[in-house]
Design an enzyme around this catalytic site. Structure first.
Site, PDB file in Angstrom:
ATOM      1  N   ALA A   2       0.789  -1.230   0.000  1.00 21.95           N
ATOM      2  CA  ALA A   2       0.000   0.000   0.000  1.00 21.95           C
ATOM      3  C   ALA A   2       0.820   1.280   0.000  1.00 21.95           C
ATOM      4  CB  ALA A   2      -0.930   0.006   1.215  1.00 21.95           C
ATOM      5  N   ALA A   3       1.959   1.316   0.705  1.00 26.10           N
ATOM      6  CA  ALA A   3       2.697   2.571   0.889  1.00 26.10           C
ATOM      7  C   ALA A   3       3.104   3.168  -0.467  1.00 26.10           C
ATOM      8  CB  ALA A   3       3.929   2.317   1.747  1.00 26.10           C
TER       9      ALA A   3
ATOM     10  N   GLY B 279       0.336   5.105  -0.112  1.00 28.93           N
ATOM     11  CA  GLY B 279      -1.094   5.318   0.067  1.00 28.93           C
ATOM     12  C   GLY B 279      -1.823   5.921  -1.111  1.00 28.93           C
ATOM     13  N   GLY B 280      -1.190   6.100  -2.248  1.00 30.23           N
ATOM     14  CA  GLY B 280      -1.878   6.671  -3.400  1.00 30.23           C
ATOM     15  C   GLY B 280      -3.017   5.807  -3.891  1.00 30.23           C
ATOM     16  N   LYS B 281      -2.746   4.529  -4.083  1.00 33.77           N
ATOM     17  CA  LYS B 281      -3.794   3.605  -4.556  1.00 33.77           C
ATOM     18  C   LYS B 281      -4.802   3.313  -3.448  1.00 33.77           C
ATOM     19  CE  LYS B 281      -0.626   1.416  -7.812  1.00 33.77           C
ATOM     20  NZ  LYS B 281       0.558   2.211  -7.404  1.00 33.77           N
TER      21      LYS B 281
ATOM     22  N   ASP C  77       1.683  -3.167   4.258  1.00 31.36           N
ATOM     23  CA  ASP C  77       3.022  -2.964   3.705  1.00 31.36           C
ATOM     24  C   ASP C  77       4.030  -3.604   4.641  1.00 31.36           C
ATOM     25  OD1 ASP C  77       4.144  -1.116   1.326  1.00 31.36           O
ATOM     26  OD2 ASP C  77       5.626  -1.194   2.938  1.00 31.36           O
TER      27      ASP C  77
ATOM     28  N   ASP D 145       4.165  -9.300   6.239  1.00 31.75           N
ATOM     29  CA  ASP D 145       4.730  -9.849   5.013  1.00 31.75           C
ATOM     30  C   ASP D 145       3.578 -10.288   4.117  1.00 31.75           C
ATOM     31  OD1 ASP D 145       6.068 -11.110   2.996  1.00 31.75           O
ATOM     32  OD2 ASP D 145       7.164 -12.513   4.284  1.00 31.75           O
TER      33      ASP D 145
ATOM     34  N   ASP E  84       0.038  -4.413  -6.214  1.00 28.31           N
ATOM     35  CA  ASP E  84       0.985  -3.628  -6.997  1.00 28.31           C
ATOM     36  C   ASP E  84       2.369  -4.083  -6.554  1.00 28.31           C
ATOM     37  OD1 ASP E  84       1.988  -1.715  -8.758  1.00 28.31           O
ATOM     38  OD2 ASP E  84       2.069  -0.184  -7.198  1.00 28.31           O
TER      39      ASP E  84
ATOM     40  N   CYS F 295       5.284  -1.779 -12.256  1.00 32.58           N
ATOM     41  CA  CYS F 295       5.796  -0.626 -12.993  1.00 32.58           C
ATOM     42  C   CYS F 295       7.022  -1.034 -13.804  1.00 32.58           C
ATOM     43  CB  CYS F 295       6.126   0.525 -12.050  1.00 32.58           C
ATOM     44  SG  CYS F 295       7.294   0.107 -10.742  1.00 32.58           S
TER      45      CYS F 295
END
Length: 572
Positions: free
Chosen positions: A306-307, A309-311, A329, A356, A373, A430
């Site tokens: 998550a970090a 926190g954008g998504k 995270d 984890d 992600d 990415c």
């Protein structure tokens, strides 16, 4: 008085005519006036009335040559007195100026035509002369000097041109591998990449597209912000930012919350609107996985990585602060930024945890949707971090792919296939490498009872179904790839799974078949369904089979232990 003025001008004009243009005046003088004067000479002794009539005739005859008629009458072929000469001189000067300009224009046209002809001949000669690929001896001479970037670029363009029409443009005795080897070396020197990364890109893309990708990776992407609809509307936010001197436009038709910023007179990350939580700095590509996930209000959603926190905040925004979002995270330091963004944006339905990712679903499970992600090599965001060019190796990509498979298995196991609204897993990276994307998805299709569904994104390129000697499932066409040189976004990959059942698939013959195909043989493929509990003996066999199929890139060996994979799963 009029006659005196006229007579003076006529006399003056006669003097000028004799001095400057006597020959032309004599040639142009009307003969009929000479005849009349000769006829009037014998009759000079006539009556006074006749004399007065003769005087009037003389006056009228002289009036034809005075300046009184200058404004409206000009005798063709006859030069007038002094005023007409001045006008003629001015007209001659004007004509000389026009002729001079016309001659200059003609000279320019002739020069352009000459240059065009020379360029045409040069192009023909260049077309007839083939590009000379430097030999090893010629390249050895370049070791003592610094090759200018312009020279490298010209050679890159020439090699790509030859490869595009290799049959006719290649030199005699030179193979395609000679050109590609030199192209890899030149691209590596010109852009500053490790040679193995350049070789990886050339395997994925055509030489021309690979050059465009490398060029685009050196250019920064547009700054994009996402409107937080929990606190503001995009229209109101745009108007407020424009008043602060920020030049912006809507991101695209596919996004209702994105704004693209061209220039700003104030720091975008320090405006009162930002501090109030009206928007979030987020790249356009990172919005795509959340759009594909499409969470609904009231669902249970897991953001496995998550970090910062954008998504996560985008998920909560789409859920309208209803339901539960678990933001996980591994590192607690990174979660500090996540918590800060949650408070600033007014998100109230998120629980931030540090676990984890492979420990799910043992920690918690039965989620309606899961977003992974995954950590990756970052080959799609080189424009942000140029150190990736020299720090990432193929071995790093293989290790990352191993971790991604492990996390994706845990993500699928954490989803409840019986969910009425969900049962969805979205996998994104990415990176643009096939090993981190299509190969991971293909691996998942053979390990769990899932299928690929449409990603729900109206743009992007289809995922690969063929890569080198590998063949992937046809449904991988529904995955989406994003490239910097095509979409002006970060390089990204998005795949969307639908979990069919909570059972696992064991592909016992798949790895053996791939190993035999690489050796030129044929293998048999067996597939069977088993329950969630898998015996230890079967796990060991799977581990040895996967080890045999590793090492696609170079001589690097990838060891995958499925014991670790299955230990992440329990009951979904």
């Amino acid at each position: 008085m009029a006659k005196k003025r006229t007579g003076t001008k006529v006399a003056k004009g006669s003097a000028a005519s004799k001095s400057a243009r006597s020959s032309k005046s004599n040639a142009r003088a009307p003969k009929r006036y000479e005849d009349e004067e000769s006829e009037e000479e014998p009759s000079s002794g006539g009556s006074p009335l006749q004399a007065s009539m003769d005087d009037s005739d003389d006056d009228s005859g002289n009036g034809a040559f005075t300046d009184d008629n200058k404004g409206w009458l000009k005798i063709k072929g006859n030069k007038g007195p002094d005023g007409d000469d001045e006008e003629d001189e001015e007209e001659d000067e004007e004509m000389d100026e026009i002729e001079r300009k016309a001659m200059e224009i003609d000279a320019e046209k002739e020069l352009e035509a000459k240059e065009a002809q020379e360029e045409l001949q040069r192009e023909r000669s260049d077309k007839n002369s083939k590009f000379h690929l430097p030999t090893a001896e010629e390249l050895a001479l370049d070791d003592d000097r610094v090759v200018p970037p312009s020279e490298l670029r010209d050679r890159i363009e020439s090699i790509i041109s030859v490869l595009s029409n290799f049959k006719f443009d290649r030199e005699e005795g030179r193979s395609r591998s000679d050109y590609t080897t030199q192209l890899e070396a030149d691209l590596s020197d010109y852009f500053g990449y490790l040679p193995e990364l350049i070789a990886l890109f050339l395997k994925m893309l055509s030489p021309r597209e690979a050059l465009e990708f490398l060029d685009a990776s050196d250019k920064p992407r547009p700054l994009v912000i996402r409107t937080n609809t929990l606190k503001a509307r995009r229209k109101d936010l745009a108007q407020a930012l424009i008043k602060r001197g920020i030049n912006l436009d809507p991101l695209s038709n596919w996004s209702k919350v994105g704004l693209k910023i061209y220039e700003s007179t104030v720091p975008v990350g320090a405006t009162p609107e930002y501090l109030a939580g009206h928007y979030m700095l987020q790249s356009a590509a990172s919005m795509c996985p959340v759009m594909s996930l499409s969470p609904l209000p009231g669902e249970r959603v897991l953001d496995m990585s998550a970090a910062p926190g954008g998504k996560t905040t985008y998920i909560a925004q789409l859920m309208k602060n209803q339901g539960v979002v678990v933001a996980n995270d591994l590192k607690s330091e990174r979660q500090k930024a996540t918590v800060a963004n949650l408070h600033r944006l007014g998100v109230r339905n998120v629980v931030a945890v540090c676990n984890d990712g492979s420990s799910y679903p043992k920690v918690m499970g039965n989620f309606d949707r899961v977003l992974l992600d995954a950590p990756c090599s970052g080959l799609g965001v080189i424009s942000r971090d140029q150190s990736i060019k020299v720090q990432r190796t193929v071995r790093d990509i293989e290790r990352t792919a191993h971790l991604q498979k492990k996390l994706l298995l845990a993500a699928v196991d954490s989803v409840n296939a019986k969910s009425k609204t969900g049962g969805i897993v979205v996998y994104s990276t990415c990176s643009v490498s096939v090993q981190e994307n299509e190969q991971v998805v293909q691996y998942m299709l053979g390990k769990r009872d899932v299928k690929l569904v449409d990603a729900g994104l109206p743009f992007g390129q289809e995922g690969y179904t063929r890569y080198q000697e590998r063949r992937f499932h046809p449904s991988l066409k529904m995955t989406r790839r994003f490239y910097p040189h095509v979409h002006n976004m970060d390089g990204f990959y998005v795949a969307k799974f639908k979990k069919i059942s909570n059972r696992k698939l064991e592909d016992t013959g798949k790895e053996e078949e791939e190993e035999e195909e690489e050796k030129g043989g044929k293998g048999s493929k067996k597939k069977k369904r088993v329950e969630e509990e898998v015996e230890d003996d079967d796990d060991e066999e799977e581990g040895s089979d996967v080890e045999g199929s590793a090492g696609e890139f170079g001589s690097a060996e990838l060891v995958i232990d499925d014991d670790d994979f299955d230990s992440a799963g329990g009951g979904a």
